[in-house]
Design an enzyme around this catalytic site. Structure first.
Site, PDB file in Angstrom:
ATOM      1  N   ASP A  44       0.844  -1.205   0.000  1.00  6.39           N
ATOM      2  CA  ASP A  44       0.000   0.000   0.000  1.00  6.39           C
ATOM      3  C   ASP A  44       0.874   1.248   0.000  1.00  6.39           C
ATOM      4  OD1 ASP A  44      -2.891   1.124   0.643  1.00  6.39           O
ATOM      5  OD2 ASP A  44      -1.473   2.217   1.913  1.00  6.39           O
ATOM      6  N   TYR A  49       3.095   9.816  -0.732  1.00 10.06           N
ATOM      7  CA  TYR A  49       4.153   9.253   0.128  1.00 10.06           C
ATOM      8  C   TYR A  49       5.537   9.476  -0.501  1.00 10.06           C
ATOM      9  CZ  TYR A  49       0.362   6.543   2.406  1.00 10.06           C
ATOM     10  OH  TYR A  49      -0.778   6.144   3.047  1.00 10.06           O
ATOM     11  N   LYS A  74      -2.832   5.844  -4.358  1.00 10.12           N
ATOM     12  CA  LYS A  74      -3.915   6.786  -4.042  1.00 10.12           C
ATOM     13  C   LYS A  74      -3.664   8.130  -4.707  1.00 10.12           C
ATOM     14  CE  LYS A  74      -3.652   4.726   0.570  1.00 10.12           C
ATOM     15  NZ  LYS A  74      -2.250   4.580   0.928  1.00 10.12           N
ATOM     16  N   HIS A 107      -7.621   9.557  -1.854  1.00  7.28           N
ATOM     17  CA  HIS A 107      -6.922   9.577  -0.561  1.00  7.28           C
ATOM     18  C   HIS A 107      -7.706  10.319   0.526  1.00  7.28           C
ATOM     19  CE1 HIS A 107      -2.551   9.193   1.026  1.00  7.28           C
ATOM     20  NE2 HIS A 107      -3.407   9.015   1.993  1.00  7.28           N
TER      21      HIS A 107
END
Ligand code: NAP
Length: 283
Positions: A44, A49, A74, A107
């Site tokens: 994930d 990120y 996401k 998200h």
């Protein structure tokens, strides 16, 4: 590791590995490689990120076929809306070095997420995403999204751990067969969760740690989860949960730890709206 069938017939691993806050790319690559060695197949990540490339690199280096992996990413708030979501999706594929995603999620329920959903419906229907879903949607936003679109979300990824169990939201999700996916299964280590007395006592009787008890409790509740760690021994520990079973009384004792509110993300608070909109990045 076991799998769960989503509402569109896609099989998804019940346990995966999350890479939030692993910002050092070498560390991210090493951690994902350790997770794959330990048997995890669901990874994930997210555009925001900043580590999609490291995830892709680890998968290539692992030697495991792409078709055996289950990749989630996401779309962030800055890319909400139809066109921007289309672009961000292509960038995620490029970063990950793949030509499809297993699961693509909105998200945050902020910005033009209706436009994002329309883009995701198209990508899903063209086969470039196996399943689409959302994160952090409370029941009203979730049902509103459902009532206004063709494709039912397959997953809602939400803060879910013994201290925040999302019972009301999970009831609504059950009605629509939307799979719960727990982020921060360990509440990111807050409030002494790894030393919590009840979890420790339950764990001791099986020679298991509080972390393993939490993962087992989630899995016995049919919830998918994605614990994060940068330590190989913990990565292994978090997946070593197949050799014990929690009793009904133990499940109920953990159910009783719920505080009925989030510890980490107050999605309705104005401070959070401002804070999350301020997070911007070049993908
Ligand atoms: P988490 O998994 O609840 O907790 C991670 C923390 O627990 C790290 O500090 C880790 O430390 C520690 N830890 C892990 N295993 C441990 C063990 N066996 N014993 C003791 N400590 C342990 O938190 P999270 O990373 O926020 O959540 C998991 C994943 O959910 C993320 O990585 C991300 O993929 C996803 N997520 C999604 C959203 C969303 O809005 N959709 C939000 C947050 C997270 P070390 O790394 O030092 O081992």
């Amino acid at each position: 590791m076991d799998t769960i069938m989503l509402n569109n017939g896609i099989e998804m691993p019940g346990l995966g590995f999350g890479v939030f806050q692993i910002t050092d790319l070498k560390e991210c690559e090493d951690s994902v490689l350790a997770a794959i060695r330990a048997g995890y197949r669901l990874i994930d990540t997210a555009a925001c990120y900043g580590n999609e490339q490291a995830v892709g690199e680890a998968i290539r280096k692992s030697g495991v076929e792409r078709s055996e992996m289950f990749l989630t990413s996401k779309v962030w708030i800055q890319d909400s809306g139809y066109e921007k979501t289309m672009r961000s999706f292509e960038k995620s594929l490029e970063n990950l070095g793949t030509d499809y995603l297993d699961l693509y999620l909105i998200h945050m329920p902020y910005g033009d997420y209706y436009g994002s959903w329309r883009a995701m419906e198209e990508l899903y229907e063209s086969g470039r995403i196996k399943a689409i879903g959302v994160c952090n949607f409370e029941e009203d936003r979730l049902v509103d999204l459902i009532l206004n679109h063709r494709v039912m979300p397959a997953v809602n990824q939400i803060e879910l751990h013994p201290f925040c169990q999302q019972k009301k939201l999970r009831k609504v999700m059950e009605k629509y067969r939307i799979q719960a996916m727990a982020w921060a299964p360990f509440a990111e280590g807050r409030d002494g969760i790894f030393k919590e007395k009840g979890l420790t006592e339950i764990g001791n009787s099986y020679k298991k740690t509080p972390a393993q008890v939490i993962i087992k409790w989630l899995r016995q509740n049919g919830i998918i989860t994605i614990p994060k760690s940068i330590h190989e021994e913990r990565i292994r520990e978090n997946s070593a949960i197949d050799d014990f079973e929690l009793s009904e009384a133990e499940m109920a004792a953990i159910d009783g730890m719920d505080r009925g509110e989030s510890l980490i993300l107050k999605i309705r608070s104005l401070e959070e709206v401002y804070r999350l909109h301020d997070i911007r990045f070049v993908q």
